[in-house]
Design a protein around this motif. Structure first.
Motif: not given
Length: 455
Positions: A25, A27, A32, A235, A238-239, A242, A257, A260
């Motif tokens: 994604w 960011e 972050k 993915k 993250r969706k 978020p 992404g 972390d």
């Protein structure tokens, strides 16, 4: 010349395409940093490894270590009934110890779900206990204001389509043997199961603060991102959530992404971990003893000072600590874990200001021997942790023009600041050195902390 230009354009295109393919994604680094800010402020969390292996009480890898078959292992599922489980009590203990968040195993490698799942009968609601433990746990820990994290094992020793690999209880030695064992197994079916279950835990319990996936082991007879479907999985994560924080064990370290924070396990780092010269967020996960799951007869338990030094040293290098508890099959904490949590809590009650919101001190501050430094950039205060209590004179080199006030943190009692005195001391000091005049008797604190108010 035209050919060179054309090649250059193609290379630029390929490079850009490759880079775009390496993104989960979009960011920014600022975004972050802000997303992780509550976590870097917290610094201290509780890990909870709990599953049907608590019945065996001899390590969470007992199924692999003893090469137990599914049929024999089934007995733990059939009798699992933690009748003394009180998640509110657990949450209070975590909070009293000074922990700000917690991560619990929703499923460990054994494949048993501690949550209600539509995709398998091998979950806690079909045991004698009969209730969704994860829901009960989430409600209790949220009530205490603690951050909520879910551990989910990528590995699964129970699912019939999960292909046997080198860490599986049925592991073998040769490619031919693996081919024979796996000829009727379809990893793509398991991959979909994995994705569906992660969707469940990120959908059915409200906001989730941390997702702890565990773990990839590429190479011969191993598994990597392709086996898990990690890119599509992340993915989806993250969706769905978020703001969630995700660890780095899905083999996506080279994807923006894809992770972390990094997770040194049972290991004290020598310095703040870096990638390409840049410091990265990190958290060490550690046990009180030599096991994650409840192990009745394991006795290599760390003492209070070891645990406190682990926490302080991690923060002094910009990191967090996730400290593990392995509850019993009845749903209680081992008395040794209770003792360790209580002792850490007693220290944190008076000294947590040197932990929360703190990080590595600037290189301009030289740590005296047998000490660890932490620094709070918001309050501009430096903390000196005295691992070995000095005798009266405590020399700080190069601090003279930086310190305006000094006190013990545990009771806010002033510490007098003076110039080094005495013939031998004066010979070894510089103009900008100062001397703190400490009481001869060590304060009644496991590790005393000096709080310096900086100019």
């Amino acid at each position: 010349m035209k050919r060179i230009l054309l090649i250059s354009i193609v290379l630029i295109f390929v490079s850009q395409f490759s880079y775009s393919q390496k993104k989960i994604w979009n960011e920014t680094e600022t975004e972050k940093t802000e997303r992780l800010s509550w976590w870097t402020e917290a610094r201290f969390g509780m890990f909870i490894h709990w599953g049907s292996y608590a019945q065996a009480a001899r390590h969470e890898w007992v199924k692999k270590r003893e090469r137990i078959s599914d049929e024999e292992y089934q007995k733990y599922f059939e009798i699992f009934n933690p009748d003394l489980f009180d998640p509110a009590e657990w949450a209070k203990k975590a909070k009293a110890a000074g922990m700000k968040y917690a991560v619990i195993t929703t499923k460990h490698h054994e494949g048993f779900n501690m949550f209600k799942s539509e995709y398998t009968d091998y979950n806690v609601t079909n045991t004698p206990y009969g209730k969704d433990i994860i829901k009960e746990w989430v409600d209790a820990f949220r009530a205490e204001g603690l951050g909520i994290g879910f551990y989910y094992s990528l590995i699964d020793w129970h699912h019939p389509e999960y292909t046997i690999d080198r860490v599986h209880p049925q592991s073998v030695r040769t490619q031919e043997e693996y081919d024979e064992l796996n000829k009727n197994r379809d990893m793509s079916i398991y991959r979909e199961y994995l994705k569906n279950q992660v969707r469940e835990i990120l959908t059915n319990y409200g906001k989730v603060d941390i997702l702890w996936l565990d773990y990839s082991f590429p190479g011969k007879f191993g598994k990597d991102r392709d086996d898990w479907g990690s890119v599509e999985l992340m993915k989806m994560v993250r969706k769905l959530q978020p703001e969630i924080l995700v660890n780095d064990r899905a083999d996506l370290k080279d994807y923006q992404g894809g992770w972390d924070f990094t997770t040194p396990e049972q290991f004290k780092v020598q310095s703040w971990p870096e990638i390409d010269g840049e410091k990265i967020p990190w958290e060490t996960c550690q046990t009180f003893s030599g096991s994650w799951g409840y192990y009745r007869d394991e006795h290599t338990w760390k003492d209070n000072k070891q645990l406190l030094v682990l926490l302080i040293e991690s923060v002094s290098k910009g990191g967090n600590v996730l400290l593990n508890v392995g509850p019993t099959a009845r749903g209680t904490f081992d008395q040794r874990a209770d003792k360790a949590l209580k002792e850490m809590g007693e220290w944190m009650k008076y000294n947590s200001r040197s932990i929360y919101g703190c990080t590595q001190a600037s290189e301009e501050f030289e740590a005296p021997d047998h000490t660890l430094l932490t620094y709070n950039p918001k309050t501009n205060r430096l903390y000196i942790h005295l691992l070995d209590y000095p005798m009266k004179n405590f020399l700080l080199r190069g601090f003279g023009d930086k310190v305006k006030y000094a006190q013990f943190l545990h009771d806010a009692s002033e510490i007098n600041i003076g110039k080094p005195y005495g013939h031998w001391v004066q010979q070894e000091t510089g103009e900008n050195d100062i001397n703190l005049l400490l009481p001869v008797n060590k304060p009644n604190v496991e590790i005393p902390v000096i709080e310096l108010f900086l100019k």
